[in-house]
Scaffold this motif. Structure first.
Motif, short mmCIF file in Angstrom:
data_model
loop_
_atom_site.label_atom_id
_atom_site.label_comp_id
_atom_site.label_asym_id
_atom_site.label_seq_id
_atom_site.Cartn_x
_atom_site.Cartn_y
_atom_site.Cartn_z
N UNK A 78 0.83 -1.21 0.00
CA UNK A 78 0.00 0.00 0.00
C UNK A 78 0.87 1.26 0.00
N UNK A 79 1.96 1.24 0.80
CA UNK A 79 2.84 2.41 0.84
C UNK A 79 3.45 2.71 -0.54
N UNK A 80 3.64 1.64 -1.33
CA UNK A 80 4.20 1.84 -2.68
C UNK A 80 3.21 2.53 -3.62
N UNK A 81 1.92 2.56 -3.24
CA UNK A 81 0.95 3.35 -4.01
C UNK A 81 1.22 4.83 -3.77
N UNK A 82 1.56 5.19 -2.52
CA UNK A 82 1.92 6.58 -2.22
C UNK A 82 3.25 6.94 -2.88
N UNK A 83 4.08 5.92 -3.15
CA UNK A 83 5.38 6.17 -3.78
C UNK A 83 5.26 6.30 -5.30
N UNK A 84 4.05 6.10 -5.82
CA UNK A 84 3.83 6.36 -7.24
C UNK A 84 4.07 5.19 -8.18
N UNK A 85 4.23 3.97 -7.65
CA UNK A 85 4.50 2.82 -8.54
C UNK A 85 3.24 2.33 -9.27
N UNK A 90 -9.04 1.55 2.20
CA UNK A 90 -9.32 2.91 2.68
C UNK A 90 -8.10 3.76 2.32
N UNK A 91 -8.31 4.86 1.58
CA UNK A 91 -7.15 5.70 1.24
C UNK A 91 -7.20 7.05 1.96
N UNK A 92 -8.30 7.33 2.72
CA UNK A 92 -8.43 8.59 3.44
C UNK A 92 -7.85 8.42 4.84
N UNK A 105 2.21 8.04 4.90
CA UNK A 105 2.00 8.23 3.46
C UNK A 105 0.57 8.65 3.09
N UNK A 106 -0.40 8.30 3.96
CA UNK A 106 -1.79 8.65 3.67
C UNK A 106 -2.05 10.15 3.85
N UNK A 107 -1.10 10.88 4.43
CA UNK A 107 -1.29 12.33 4.64
C UNK A 107 -0.67 13.16 3.52
N UNK A 108 0.07 12.50 2.60
CA UNK A 108 0.80 13.26 1.60
C UNK A 108 0.47 12.81 0.18
N UNK A 109 -0.82 12.61 -0.10
CA UNK A 109 -1.20 12.30 -1.48
C UNK A 109 -1.23 10.82 -1.77
N UNK A 110 -2.14 10.11 -1.13
CA UNK A 110 -2.30 8.66 -1.39
C UNK A 110 -3.42 8.44 -2.40
N UNK A 111 -3.11 7.84 -3.56
CA UNK A 111 -4.19 7.57 -4.53
C UNK A 111 -5.13 6.48 -3.99
N UNK A 112 -6.39 6.46 -4.46
CA UNK A 112 -7.26 5.31 -4.14
C UNK A 112 -6.61 4.05 -4.70
N UNK A 165 -2.92 -2.02 -6.77
CA UNK A 165 -3.11 -1.23 -7.99
C UNK A 165 -3.77 0.11 -7.65
N UNK A 166 -3.15 1.20 -8.09
CA UNK A 166 -3.72 2.53 -7.84
C UNK A 166 -4.88 2.82 -8.79
N UNK A 167 -5.80 3.63 -8.33
CA UNK A 167 -6.98 4.05 -9.09
C UNK A 167 -7.86 2.87 -9.49
N UNK A 168 -7.66 1.72 -8.84
CA UNK A 168 -8.51 0.56 -9.11
C UNK A 168 -9.45 0.38 -7.93
N UNK A 169 -10.64 -0.18 -8.21
CA UNK A 169 -11.52 -0.58 -7.12
C UNK A 169 -11.45 -2.10 -6.97
N UNK A 170 -12.23 -2.63 -6.02
CA UNK A 170 -12.20 -4.07 -5.78
C UNK A 170 -12.61 -4.86 -7.02
N UNK A 171 -13.57 -4.30 -7.80
CA UNK A 171 -14.07 -5.04 -8.98
C UNK A 171 -12.97 -5.21 -10.01
N UNK A 172 -12.16 -4.18 -10.17
CA UNK A 172 -11.08 -4.25 -11.17
C UNK A 172 -10.02 -5.28 -10.76
N UNK A 173 -9.63 -5.29 -9.48
CA UNK A 173 -8.60 -6.27 -9.10
C UNK A 173 -9.15 -7.70 -9.07
#
Ligand code: AMO
Length: 430
Positions: free
Chosen positions: A192-199, A361-363, A387-394, A230-238
């Motif tokens: 999850x932290x790697x989503x905040x890292x932009x991967x 949860x990304x908030x 990482x959730x305080x500095x721009x975490x994508x869903x 996966x960033x910007x994905x919901x449960x249905x996509x994964x």
């Protein structure tokens, strides 16, 4: 030069092979040896009056499962494995095996799983057992390949950690200088932290450690997990990625491992069809209620007995979706319109659970609330929460048990059969 046994054909004239002594039959004037390597079995026929003295001396001394090197003339022999035999001019004992053997490699005697695991190096010399690991290797290969083709970045996260991921009771504490440390239960927090890292899309195939005191045929204390996030994905996509990966893995094994599948006598191997059924949790417990004396109430876990009843009814891979938030981890995203259920899922094989996942949860604030609601202290998750305080994508993801995937794919009766050196409550060696 040494050649693999499968390349020994009647037309090559002369051959030089190395392998183990698989079987010996001595008929007086004539002796038959079966020599086995990774690729097959070769009959070595020894007319005692016609071969050099040194060959006779060697065959007198050699024991089963010794490593030997044999050179000689290849001849057509219809009745021998592969329709050929080798008449030796040299027979060298490279390394003599002790007798008696801890295990009969030629499979004439049935052996308990415990005995097999104690002498795993010998057990895996059996083609039928080795086949499981050839198939496991092929499955791992195609999954790695799949992720690379889809643009995932392979990551490696720490296995020595300071905090529980999945809940506090299943942790192995370890001695780590003057600090409290544990073996990681899941790469969850790191992926999850790697989503905040932009991967954006990451995967990891690695060990997970669970200190659960389960002595069952499907639980290990060290398992291999295939994880994605996966960033910007919901449960249905994964979920779509997961079912696609499962189908592609079966297809690849089917296309490339037919000999190994035949070796295991895996008769019920069938490539599953996507899309898999989506069964809401409330419907799953209704199915279970029809056959189980003690019905499952909303908010209870689905027991192993219930899993079997539901699995029988579904008859193929399926997802259980819309779980009660109360029994899923804090990181699962609750539905906005009904927070008592969440965007979590399990992928089920009719025999057992294979994978869990969720939209996360990304908030930051909601995540802190959810951690506290589970009775955990948000302060001990600071490294994860930051990482959730500095721009975490869903984002969304899942973890798939590799050992259970192979077990169910090949119809093995115990998950330990899909693992070279399994770790359970009673097994720490070899
Ligand atoms: P979970 O704890 O459900 O989810 O684990 C995911 C999958 O890993 C396998 N598994 C095991 N296999 C054998 N023995 C065990 N003791 C064992 N424990 C787990 C199972 C299981 O379905 N972080 C989440 C995943 C996520 O949401 O991304 C997690 O670890 O096949």
């Amino acid at each position: 030069m040494r050649i693999p046994i499968q390349s020994v054909t009647p037309d090559i004239g002369h051959a030089d092979v190395c392998g183990w002594v698989h079987e010996v039959r001595d008929l007086g004037g004539l002796a038959f040896f079966l020599i086995r390597d990774r690729t097959g079995i070769l009959q070595v026929t020894i007319p005692k009056k016609k071969v050099p003295e040194a060959v006779l001396a060697a065959i007198k001394r050699v024991s089963r499962e010794s490593v030997v090197r044999v050179t000689g003339t290849v001849k057509v022999m219809e009745k021998a494995p592969g329709g050929r035999e080798l008449v030796p001019d040299t027979f060298e004992i490279v390394n003599l095996a002790e007798t008696p053997l801890p295990l009969d490699v030629s499979e004439k005697v049935g052996v308990e799983l415990d005995t097999r695991l104690d002498a795993r190096f010998l057990d895996v010399r059996r083609p039928r057992v080795a086949a499981v690991f050839h198939i496991r290797s092929a499955a791992m290969h195609v999954m790695n390949d799949y992720f690379h083709k889809k643009g995932f970045i392979g990551i490696t996260t720490p296995k020595i950690v300071a905090a529980a991921t999945e809940g506090g009771t299943e942790l192995f504490p370890i001695a780590y200088f003057d600090k409290e440390a544990f073996l990681n239960q899941s790469p969850q927090l790191y992926k999850q932290m790697m989503m905040a890292a932009g991967f954006e899309k990451v995967y990891e195939i690695g060990p997970i450690f669970r200190a659960e005191e389960h002595n069952t045929t499907k639980h290990l204390n060290e398992a291999t997990s295939i994880d994605i996030e996966v960033s910007y994905a919901d449960h249905l996509e994964v979920m779509r990625i997961l079912e696609d990966l499962i189908v592609k893995t079966y297809e690849y094994v089917n296309a490339t491992c037919s000999d190994h599948l035949a070796n295991i006598e895996c008769t019920n191997f069938t490539v599953p069809k996507a899309p898999f059924a989506r069964l809401p949790y409330t419907e799953a417990i209704e199915i279970a209620a029809k056959k189980i004396a003690e019905p499952i109430k909303f908010g209870d876990d689905i027991s192993a007995a219930a899993e079997h009843v539901i699995g029988d009814e579904m008859g193929a891979h399926y997802f259980i979706v819309d779980w009660p938030s109360s029994i899923r981890p804090y990181y699962a995203m609750p539905y906005e319109d009904d927070p008592t259920i969440c965007k979590a899922f399990d992928l089920m094989h009719p025999r057992m659970e294979l994978s869990s996942g969720a939209q996360r949860v990304h908030q930051h604030n909601l995540l802190v609330q959810q951690i506290a609601k589970k009775g955990l202290n948000p302060e001990s998750f600071e490294f994860y929460l930051k990482p959730f305080r500095y721009g975490m994508p869903p984002h969304a993801g899942w973890g798939l048990g590799a050992d259970r995937l192979i077990m169910t794919m090949l119809g093995l009766s115990n998950v330990r059969e899909a693992v070279l050196f399994p770790r359970d409550m009673h097994r720490l060696v070899p």
